[in-house]
Enzyme design. Structure first.
Site, short mmCIF file in Angstrom:
data_model
loop_
_atom_site.label_atom_id
_atom_site.label_comp_id
_atom_site.label_asym_id
_atom_site.label_seq_id
_atom_site.Cartn_x
_atom_site.Cartn_y
_atom_site.Cartn_z
N GLY A 43 45.16 23.90 17.60
CA GLY A 43 46.08 24.41 18.58
C GLY A 43 47.03 23.44 19.24
N CYS A 69 43.52 13.41 15.48
CA CYS A 69 44.18 14.72 15.39
C CYS A 69 44.52 15.28 16.78
CB CYS A 69 43.33 15.67 14.56
SG CYS A 69 44.22 17.16 14.06
N LEU A 70 43.87 16.35 17.21
CA LEU A 70 44.15 16.87 18.55
C LEU A 70 43.83 15.81 19.60
CD1 LEU A 70 45.01 19.29 20.31
CD2 LEU A 70 42.60 19.97 20.37
N GLN A 73 46.86 13.70 20.02
CA GLN A 73 47.90 14.36 20.79
C GLN A 73 47.55 14.39 22.28
OE1 GLN A 73 48.00 18.13 18.77
NE2 GLN A 73 48.73 17.20 16.87
N ASN A 111 45.83 18.17 9.05
CA ASN A 111 45.84 19.61 9.28
C ASN A 111 46.25 19.85 10.73
OD1 ASN A 111 45.54 22.35 8.98
ND2 ASN A 111 43.33 22.32 9.28
N GLY A 113 49.84 21.10 13.50
CA GLY A 113 51.16 21.69 13.64
C GLY A 113 51.99 21.09 14.76
N PHE A 114 51.48 20.02 15.39
CA PHE A 114 52.19 19.37 16.50
C PHE A 114 52.28 17.88 16.22
CE2 PHE A 114 50.77 23.32 18.17
CZ PHE A 114 51.76 23.70 19.07
N HIS A 154 42.95 12.46 9.62
CA HIS A 154 41.49 12.53 9.64
C HIS A 154 40.87 11.41 8.80
CE1 HIS A 154 41.05 16.38 11.74
NE2 HIS A 154 42.23 16.63 11.21
N GLU A 156 37.92 10.39 8.86
CA GLU A 156 36.55 10.77 8.48
C GLU A 156 36.52 11.62 7.23
OE1 GLU A 156 37.92 14.46 10.44
OE2 GLU A 156 38.32 12.34 10.74
#
Length: 177
Positions: A43, A69-70, A73, A111, A113-114, A154, A156
């Site tokens: 998200g 990843c997230l 961000q 993976n 989208g931001f 990622h 990992e």
């Protein structure tokens, strides 16, 4: 959070305590951690304001922090940078990313989208450490004065298969300092 993240941290010698993203910064400090790892997730990072505030307090206190990843961000937002939605997200296990320090190209799994806005990152005291070679978006960052860094991809997932394991070693080194 992917199980392999915990496995890689434990293999590197870490004692891992998993806490929910919503745990207040004060409670995290009470655990007296050597470092903070920010995991992946789905998200829009701007939708998790509680995490951004908590990470701002924790990372700002000098706690060594590594995000994926997230987590990358959210760390960027916590440092004062901005994120934006990509027209087309980055998906797949063969995304080329260049490490700006070594100039080596890593094959990464992505993976999301931001992305992190590079201009706002630099204004906030950060700098890119990795660049996605397909569209030149920020694929890794570090803060110039705080012991924090992150990557958009990622490590990992081992798509290289070992191209990015050094990131976990870097995190261990930050905690040992």
């Amino acid at each position: 959070m992917k199980r392999n993240i915990v496995r890689m941290l434990v293999t590197a010698g870490c004692r891992v305590t998993v806490v929910p993203a919503s745990m207040p910064a004060g409670q995290v400090h009470e655990l007296n951690p050597d470092g903070l790892f920010l995991s992946n997730g789905p998200g829009d990072p701007a939708a998790v304001r509680y995490a951004v505030g908590n990470i701002r307090e924790l990372a700002g206190s000098g706690l060594p922090t590594f995000g994926i990843c997230l987590g990358h961000q959210i760390l960027a937002l916590a440092c004062g940078a901005k994120t934006y939605k990509l027209k087309f997200g980055h998906r797949g296990g063969n995304q080329p990313v260049q490490n700006l320090h070594t100039r080596k190209v890593e094959i990464t799994s992505q993976n999301h989208g931001f992305a992190v806005d590079i201009d706002s990152l630099e204004k906030a005291g950060g700098e890119p450490t990795h660049i996605n070679l397909n569209d030149h978006t920020v694929a890794g960052l570090r803060h110039k004065t705080l012991p924090v860094f992150s990557v958009q991809y990622h490590p990992e997932a081992s798509p290289g298969p070992h191209d990015s394991e050094y990131l976990f070693e870097r995190f261990i080194d930050l905690m040992n300092k």
